[in-house]
Every structure is written in structure tokens, then in C-alpha cells.
Design a protein around this motif. Sequence first.
Motif, PDB file in Angstrom:
ATOM      1  N   TYR A  48       0.795  -1.312   0.306  1.00 12.43           N
ATOM      2  CA  TYR A  48       0.044  -0.022   0.126  1.00 12.43           C
ATOM      3  C   TYR A  48       1.034   1.283  -0.126  1.00 12.43           C
ATOM      4  O   TYR A  48       0.640   2.106  -0.788  1.00 12.43           O
ATOM      5  N   GLN A  49       1.895   1.156   0.846  1.00 18.35           N
ATOM      6  CA  GLN A  49       2.880   2.646   1.070  1.00 18.35           C
ATOM      7  C   GLN A  49       3.272   2.790  -0.244  1.00 18.35           C
ATOM      8  O   GLN A  49       3.486   4.017  -0.691  1.00 18.35           O
ATOM      9  N   HIS A  50       3.819   1.651  -0.890  1.00 24.21           N
ATOM     10  CA  HIS A  50       4.493   1.882  -2.266  1.00 24.21           C
ATOM     11  C   HIS A  50       3.648   2.179  -3.413  1.00 24.21           C
ATOM     12  O   HIS A  50       4.116   3.116  -4.305  1.00 24.21           O
ATOM     13  N   ASN A  51       2.347   2.083  -3.165  1.00 22.05           N
ATOM     14  CA  ASN A  51       1.398   2.490  -4.317  1.00 22.05           C
ATOM     15  C   ASN A  51       0.215   3.541  -3.947  1.00 22.05           C
ATOM     16  O   ASN A  51      -0.651   3.687  -4.278  1.00 22.05           O
ATOM     17  N   LYS A  52       0.745   4.273  -2.758  1.00 24.97           N
ATOM     18  CA  LYS A  52      -0.320   4.904  -1.836  1.00 24.97           C
ATOM     19  C   LYS A  52      -1.196   6.130  -2.635  1.00 24.97           C
ATOM     20  O   LYS A  52      -2.277   6.167  -2.791  1.00 24.97           O
ATOM     21  N   SER A  53      -0.297   6.684  -3.461  1.00 29.22           N
ATOM     22  CA  SER A  53      -0.943   7.775  -4.279  1.00 29.22           C
ATOM     23  C   SER A  53      -1.939   7.326  -5.291  1.00 29.22           C
ATOM     24  O   SER A  53      -2.802   7.804  -5.671  1.00 29.22           O
ATOM     25  N   ARG A  54      -1.510   6.299  -6.020  1.00 27.71           N
ATOM     26  CA  ARG A  54      -2.578   5.343  -6.954  1.00 27.71           C
ATOM     27  C   ARG A  54      -3.737   4.890  -6.061  1.00 27.71           C
ATOM     28  O   ARG A  54      -4.749   5.254  -6.808  1.00 27.71           O
ATOM     29  N   ILE A  55      -3.522   4.469  -5.157  1.00 22.09           N
ATOM     30  CA  ILE A  55      -4.741   3.759  -4.259  1.00 22.09           C
ATOM     31  C   ILE A  55      -5.644   4.980  -3.972  1.00 22.09           C
ATOM     32  O   ILE A  55      -6.980   4.828  -3.949  1.00 22.09           O
ATOM     33  N   ASP A  56      -4.648   6.110  -3.093  1.00 22.29           N
ATOM     34  CA  ASP A  56      -5.522   6.888  -2.517  1.00 22.29           C
ATOM     35  C   ASP A  56      -6.646   7.937  -3.659  1.00 22.29           C
ATOM     36  O   ASP A  56      -7.576   8.511  -3.015  1.00 22.29           O
TER      37      ASP A  56
END
Length: 126
Positions: A48-56
Motif C-alpha cells: 500500500y505505501q509503495h502505491n499510496k498515491s495510486r490507491i488513494d
Amino acid sequence: VMQFAVEVLKVKHIIVTGHYGCGGVAAALEDEEHGLIDNWLRNIQEVYQHNKSRIDEIPQRKDKINTLCELNVIKQAANVCRSTIVQRAWRAGQELAVHGWIYGIEDGILRNLDVSATGPGAIGEG
């Protein structure tokens, strides 16, 4: 189990499978402690942290969870590829492929995430 399957049984395919709507993935998105399971959630939280901007950027919570489910399968397939078991098999020329799939509990469909590797460096991480 994986070592026995690869080295003794000489399996040709390892399938890393997740499922949509995973409660563990949903828990990893929460900012609270869950007890002992937090040790297993840490890997998902790193994805999640690695892909945070995408997921958020995803508006619906269900879609956030399902996207993280897919990204976690991709990451875990990459982890399997980096394992000494798989690396040793590939160095020995053993025919072995690692695949990432995901199951839809709501519709019963097993989806291929088009994540497959038959040698070192073949799977990128989401």
C-alpha cells in the motif's frame, strides 16, 4: 511445501492467488492495531505505501481494496520468484513458471493478472 513441490515433484507452475474483497487487505488499509495478525499485514501495508498515491485516488473503498488485492498478488509473485527455491530451479534449467491470479468471490471468476515469470527478472512489482 514449495521446496518439496519444486525440488522433488518438479512442478512446472506455481500459482500465487489472492481474492477480491480480502479482509486482510481491508484491515491493512486501516490505521489501527489488530493484534497478532499485524505481523502478516505488514507486507500488505508495504505494498500500500509503495502505491499510496495510486490507491488513494480511487474513490470507492471496495475498489481501493480490490486494487490493493491485485497489487499484493503481483508483489507476492515477485517474492516467490526471488526465493532461493525458485532461483535455484531456474539456475539449474528447470522448467518452472510463476503466475499471479486473483479470484472474484462475488462472481466466481478466476482472473489471470498477466503476471508470469519463467526466469530471473521476469516479474516486475506493482
